[in-house]
Design an enzyme around this catalytic site. Structure first.
Site, PDB file in Angstrom:
ATOM      1  N   ASP A   1       0.843  -1.201   0.000  1.00  0.00           N
ATOM      2  CA  ASP A   1       0.000   0.000   0.000  1.00  0.00           C
ATOM      3  C   ASP A   1       0.875   1.246   0.000  1.00  0.00           C
ATOM      4  O   ASP A   1       1.646   1.471   0.937  1.00  0.00           O
ATOM      5  CB  ASP A   1      -0.902  -0.020   1.242  1.00  0.00           C
ATOM      6  CG  ASP A   1      -2.039   0.977   1.165  1.00  0.00           C
ATOM      7  OD1 ASP A   1      -1.933   1.938   0.387  1.00  0.00           O
ATOM      8  OD2 ASP A   1      -3.037   0.795   1.873  1.00  0.00           O
ATOM      9  N   ASP A   2       0.777   2.045  -1.056  1.00  0.00           N
ATOM     10  CA  ASP A   2       1.497   3.323  -1.179  1.00  0.00           C
ATOM     11  C   ASP A   2       3.003   3.153  -1.379  1.00  0.00           C
ATOM     12  O   ASP A   2       3.780   4.051  -1.062  1.00  0.00           O
ATOM     13  CB  ASP A   2       1.259   4.227   0.036  1.00  0.00           C
ATOM     14  CG  ASP A   2      -0.162   4.756   0.136  1.00  0.00           C
ATOM     15  OD1 ASP A   2      -0.983   4.412  -0.736  1.00  0.00           O
ATOM     16  OD2 ASP A   2      -0.460   5.499   1.086  1.00  0.00           O
TER      17      ASP A   2
ATOM     18  N   CYS B   1      -6.551   3.842  -3.156  1.00  0.00           N
ATOM     19  CA  CYS B   1      -6.725   2.472  -2.664  1.00  0.00           C
ATOM     20  C   CYS B   1      -7.916   1.710  -3.232  1.00  0.00           C
ATOM     21  O   CYS B   1      -7.748   0.683  -3.893  1.00  0.00           O
ATOM     22  CB  CYS B   1      -6.846   2.495  -1.147  1.00  0.00           C
ATOM     23  SG  CYS B   1      -5.487   3.318  -0.294  1.00  0.00           S
TER      24      CYS B   1
ATOM     25  N   ARG C   1      -7.777  -1.577  -5.936  1.00  0.00           N
ATOM     26  CA  ARG C   1      -8.011  -2.952  -5.501  1.00  0.00           C
ATOM     27  C   ARG C   1      -9.156  -3.589  -6.275  1.00  0.00           C
ATOM     28  O   ARG C   1      -9.110  -4.785  -6.617  1.00  0.00           O
ATOM     29  CB  ARG C   1      -8.274  -2.965  -3.991  1.00  0.00           C
ATOM     30  CG  ARG C   1      -7.042  -2.608  -3.212  1.00  0.00           C
ATOM     31  CD  ARG C   1      -7.300  -2.092  -1.797  1.00  0.00           C
ATOM     32  NE  ARG C   1      -6.106  -1.378  -1.381  1.00  0.00           N
ATOM     33  CZ  ARG C   1      -5.030  -1.977  -0.862  1.00  0.00           C
ATOM     34  NH1 ARG C   1      -5.045  -3.281  -0.654  1.00  0.00           N
ATOM     35  NH2 ARG C   1      -3.972  -1.270  -0.540  1.00  0.00           N
TER      36      ARG C   1
ATOM     37  N   LYS D   1      -5.208  -5.748   4.045  1.00  0.00           N
ATOM     38  CA  LYS D   1      -6.152  -4.662   3.774  1.00  0.00           C
ATOM     39  C   LYS D   1      -7.110  -5.075   2.662  1.00  0.00           C
ATOM     40  O   LYS D   1      -6.699  -5.476   1.583  1.00  0.00           O
ATOM     41  CB  LYS D   1      -5.370  -3.406   3.365  1.00  0.00           C
ATOM     42  CG  LYS D   1      -6.249  -2.227   2.975  1.00  0.00           C
ATOM     43  CD  LYS D   1      -5.399  -1.011   2.690  1.00  0.00           C
ATOM     44  CE  LYS D   1      -6.234   0.155   2.196  1.00  0.00           C
ATOM     45  NZ  LYS D   1      -5.435   1.371   1.984  1.00  0.00           N
TER      46      LYS D   1
ATOM     47  N   HIS E   1     -10.558  -3.102   1.886  1.00  0.00           N
ATOM     48  CA  HIS E   1     -10.959  -1.770   1.405  1.00  0.00           C
ATOM     49  C   HIS E   1     -11.920  -1.815   0.221  1.00  0.00           C
ATOM     50  O   HIS E   1     -11.937  -0.902  -0.616  1.00  0.00           O
ATOM     51  CB  HIS E   1      -9.738  -0.921   1.059  1.00  0.00           C
ATOM     52  CG  HIS E   1      -9.955   0.528   1.386  1.00  0.00           C
ATOM     53  ND1 HIS E   1      -8.991   1.488   1.245  1.00  0.00           N
ATOM     54  CD2 HIS E   1     -11.050   1.182   1.844  1.00  0.00           C
ATOM     55  CE1 HIS E   1      -9.463   2.672   1.601  1.00  0.00           C
ATOM     56  NE2 HIS E   1     -10.728   2.509   1.975  1.00  0.00           N
TER      57      HIS E   1
ATOM     58  N   SER F   1      -8.341   1.197   5.344  1.00  0.00           N
ATOM     59  CA  SER F   1      -7.002   1.755   5.576  1.00  0.00           C
ATOM     60  C   SER F   1      -6.695   1.829   7.071  1.00  0.00           C
ATOM     61  O   SER F   1      -7.580   2.059   7.895  1.00  0.00           O
ATOM     62  CB  SER F   1      -6.890   3.150   4.959  1.00  0.00           C
ATOM     63  OG  SER F   1      -6.953   3.089   3.558  1.00  0.00           O
TER      64      SER F   1
ATOM     65  N   HIS G   1       1.408   2.483   3.829  1.00  0.00           N
ATOM     66  CA  HIS G   1       0.391   3.511   4.100  1.00  0.00           C
ATOM     67  C   HIS G   1       0.553   3.997   5.540  1.00  0.00           C
ATOM     68  O   HIS G   1       0.775   3.208   6.448  1.00  0.00           O
ATOM     69  CB  HIS G   1      -0.995   2.890   3.891  1.00  0.00           C
ATOM     70  CG  HIS G   1      -2.128   3.876   3.911  1.00  0.00           C
ATOM     71  ND1 HIS G   1      -2.552   4.492   5.069  1.00  0.00           N
ATOM     72  CD2 HIS G   1      -2.947   4.327   2.921  1.00  0.00           C
ATOM     73  CE1 HIS G   1      -3.585   5.277   4.789  1.00  0.00           C
ATOM     74  NE2 HIS G   1      -3.829   5.195   3.492  1.00  0.00           N
TER      75      HIS G   1
ATOM     76  N   ASP H   1      -0.479  -0.870  -4.725  1.00  0.00           N
ATOM     77  CA  ASP H   1      -1.782  -0.368  -5.181  1.00  0.00           C
ATOM     78  C   ASP H   1      -1.709   0.991  -5.862  1.00  0.00           C
ATOM     79  O   ASP H   1      -2.554   1.332  -6.682  1.00  0.00           O
ATOM     80  CB  ASP H   1      -2.781  -0.315  -4.020  1.00  0.00           C
ATOM     81  CG  ASP H   1      -2.395   0.697  -2.942  1.00  0.00           C
ATOM     82  OD1 ASP H   1      -1.214   1.110  -2.869  1.00  0.00           O
ATOM     83  OD2 ASP H   1      -3.288   1.064  -2.149  1.00  0.00           O
ATOM     84  N   ASN H   2      -0.741   1.811  -5.502  1.00  0.00           N
ATOM     85  CA  ASN H   2      -0.559   3.125  -6.127  1.00  0.00           C
ATOM     86  C   ASN H   2       0.780   3.696  -5.679  1.00  0.00           C
ATOM     87  O   ASN H   2       1.497   3.073  -4.894  1.00  0.00           O
ATOM     88  CB  ASN H   2      -1.700   4.092  -5.780  1.00  0.00           C
ATOM     89  CG  ASN H   2      -2.005   4.181  -4.298  1.00  0.00           C
ATOM     90  OD1 ASN H   2      -3.066   3.753  -3.836  1.00  0.00           O
ATOM     91  ND2 ASN H   2      -1.087   4.710  -3.516  1.00  0.00           N
TER      92      ASN H   2
ATOM     93  N   LYS I   1       1.024   9.350  -5.369  1.00  0.00           N
ATOM     94  CA  LYS I   1      -0.327   8.895  -5.055  1.00  0.00           C
ATOM     95  C   LYS I   1      -1.368   9.968  -5.346  1.00  0.00           C
ATOM     96  O   LYS I   1      -1.173  11.144  -5.092  1.00  0.00           O
ATOM     97  CB  LYS I   1      -0.396   8.511  -3.571  1.00  0.00           C
ATOM     98  CG  LYS I   1      -1.774   8.125  -3.077  1.00  0.00           C
ATOM     99  CD  LYS I   1      -1.738   7.724  -1.607  1.00  0.00           C
ATOM    100  CE  LYS I   1      -3.131   7.364  -1.112  1.00  0.00           C
ATOM    101  NZ  LYS I   1      -3.110   6.865   0.296  1.00  0.00           N
TER     102      LYS I   1
END
Length: 615
Positions: free
Chosen positions: A54-55, A94, A98, A153, A155, A178, A244, A296-297, A317
């Site tokens: 994540d991130d 996010c 996903r 996660k 989400h 998150s 994240h 994810d990003n 992001k």
């Protein structure tokens, strides 16, 4: 002799192996055709593991150029597998990212994007999630009897009807959104804290989650799942909650990295990857398992030292610049994925579902997909079937990639959200020469710009917020009325596809205070989003818009240094009645910079679009 797949499993005891060989030899020698009936062929299908952080930024791993963060396990994974340099996620935040990975569909198709849901992602008070008619990778693999588990996660909806166990996963362990959500502020001298829960399947088993051991516990859960399912095909979706923010590292990793806490977090995730690959080797199933690592990003840059790096890429992001949506991706499958290869092929998380279907022999879902089978690519046998990628922000296409070219039609900052900047002539970059998007080459490549404009308009019409009007102004030449001035149709052939039908309704020789009224019919009463499309030039007027007598939207200044379209302007949400409704344009005046070429005042109306919001 070729033996049945279950004989080749390394865990079969020697005595059983001998008995099995005798039985198989008898069947083979007698020519009986019972084997296909009694043996489950699915047991030897390849396992699939997707590790989704994540991130994480494009420049956060040593094997992608980070000079200080140590990632020996991921580096080894890349040395033993294939490293992708032009791999894209489905969105720059996010929830939609996903949804795109798990369904193989642009997130706008699933409805989990801003413009359809409140906000850019789901929150603990959200009442929606991934709908039951959407088909996930887990559900595709269930056709072939895969054991499936989601860890980390989610989400995609925290309510019971949206959790992983309703989307093809046998079990779930993790935080449903998150790790910075559901924050409880300081009170009575006690510090604030993140009140996020850890769930097992559909029940909360810990709240607030102890996040310092989160990566470690996710890893332990993943290892147990692999060990418990080593004798059957399985799909593991491990979606780490970090990096994240808030970021945490366990005691074993805290203070290890010279990059500080962020480096500690990445190095613990690297350890986690190593533990998973080691487990596959120890269980003798490494050569029957595809492992994909990505994120994810891009990095959350405004978090400063608590955020990552996009390396040579622009922004991070939340944006549709490369740093927001181009991610590290490593594919590992010993004996199948060629070792030590770097792929410059264009690929995406959207391609993972079709690839999983190809690996397992499962049927693709009936839902329209936006992904391609990339199995030939990761095996080093063919080029990618993907030639085009669309960069969405919410329900709008912001940019288009075609081969090495990328065109930005809309740009916008990430956090805090700045105003949209719409480009009548898109910004054009040759990404293989200029991955940092520094040099706009639109002027030197008009034929590429024209092709990109066509792709943008076609995709926006097919799947996105309208960039051309659905209600053409010129179609109302005989129905619209004016209190002053007159109407005529203006042909704009030189505009190509910039304006709807290359024509507009022009209101000429008008005066301030005059009104232009469009009678618009709708079939059902309800709340609608109204979008207007107008023209700007040196002598165009300033107007306001009202619907059924109620003003909507801001004043629209028609001034521009050249003849350009406004593109879609959001005029707000309006209540419409079944039958005829009046959209009224009121002429206010002219910009002080107006050249005053026209006789009186002039307004160019390309048209309107309506999107019904209420049922």
């Amino acid at each position: 002799m070729t033996y049945p797949h279950f004989i080749r499993r390394k865990n079969v005891p020697k005595g059983m192996l001998c008995i099995t060989l005798l039985v198989y030899s008898f069947v083979f020698m007698t020519g009986l055709n019972t084997y296909a009936v009694t043996v489950n062929h699915d047991e030897d299908l390849p396992n699939i593991i997707i590790i989704f952080t994540d991130d994480l930024g494009y420049g956060d791993l040593a094997c992608y150029g980070n000079p200080v963060i140590r990632t020996p396990e991921l580096d080894k994974m890349a040395d033993e597998g294939m490293r992708f340099t032009q791999f894209y996620v489905a969105a720059s935040v996010c929830t939609p990212s996903r949804a795109g990975l798990l369904t193989g569909r642009y997130p706008i198709r699933t409805g989990l994007v801003e413009g359809i849901i409140p906000g850019r992602v789901l929150f603990p008070n959200s009442k929606t999630g991934l709908q039951s008619h959407e088909v996930t990778i887990a559900e595709v693999l269930k056709q072939k009897n895969y054991a499936t588990k989601a860890i980390g996660k989610w989400h995609l909806g925290h309510l019971p009807e949206y959790l992983p166990t309703t989307q093809g996963f046998d079990s779930y362990y993790g935080i449903p959104y998150s790790n910075d959500m559901d924050y409880i502020g300081p009170k009575d001298g006690n510090p604030g804290y993140w009140n996020v829960p850890i769930m097992r399947d559909t029940a909360i088993v810990e709240r607030p989650a102890e996040q310092t051991t989160l990566t470690k516990r996710y890893t332990e859960e993943a290892v147990r799942f692999i060990q418990q399912n080593k004798n059957q095909p399985f799909f593991l979706y491990l979606a780490h909650s970090m990096p994240h923010i808030p970021i945490f590292a366990s005691e074993d990793f805290l203070g290890r990295s010279i990059r500080g806490l962020y480096g500690d977090v990445i190095e613990e995730i690297d350890w986690s990857v190593g533990e998973i690959l080691k487990t596959l080797r120890d269980e003798g199933i490494d050569k029957n398992t595809l492992v994909v690592f990505t994120s994810d990003n891009g990095p959350w840059l405004v978090q400063k030292l608590d955020g990552g790096s996009a390396g040579p890429l622009k922004e991070g992001k939340g944006t549709t610049w490369e740093g927001g949506m181009r991610e590290p991706m490593i594919a590992w499958w010993p004996g199948t994925v060629p070792a030590g290869k770097t792929s410059n092929e264009l690929a995406s998380t959207l391609d993972l579902l079709p690839t999983a279907a190809a690996i397992s022999g499962a049927k693709l879902p009936d839902n329209e997909l936006d992904g391609y089978n990339m199995l030939p690519v990761i095996k080093g046998e063919a080029k990618s079937a993907r030639e085009i990628f669309y960069y969405y922000r919410g329900d709008e296409v912001y940019a288009v990639r075609m081969g090495p070219w990328k065109a930005h039609f809309i740009t916008q900052t990430a956090y805090p959200d700045g105003p949209q900047e719409k480009h009548a002539i898109p910004l054009l970059y040759q990404l293989e020469n200029d991955p940092g998007e520094r040099f706009d080459v639109a002027e030197q490549n008009p034929e590429i710009v024209e092709k990109m404009q066509q792709l943008y308009l076609e995709q926006s019409k097919k799947l996105g917020r309208s960039v051309l009007p659905e209600i053409e102004g010129e179609d109302y030449m005989n129905e619209a009325t004016v209190t002053g001035g007159r109407l005529r149709i203006q042909d704009l052939k030189t505009a190509k596809s910039t304006w709807g039908n290359n024509q507009q309704l022009w209101w000429v020789e008008a005066s301030p205070g005059d009104e232009l009224i469009f009678p618009i019919d709708v079939g059902k009463a309800g709340l609608y989003e109204l979008t207007g499309f107008f023209t700007r030039a040196k002598d165009y007027g300033i107007i306001s818009v009202s619907v059924n007598g109620k003003k909507t939207g801001d004043l629209i200044d028609g001034y521009s240094n050249g003849l350009v379209t406004t593109g879609p302007l959001n005029l707000g949400n309006v209540q419409l009645e079944s039958g005829t409704n009046n959209i009224k344009i009121n002429l206010i005046g002219k910009d002080t910079r107006s050249a005053g070429y026209s006789d009186g005042y002039l307004v160019g109306v390309d048209g309107f679009s309506l999107r019904r919001l209420s049922k």
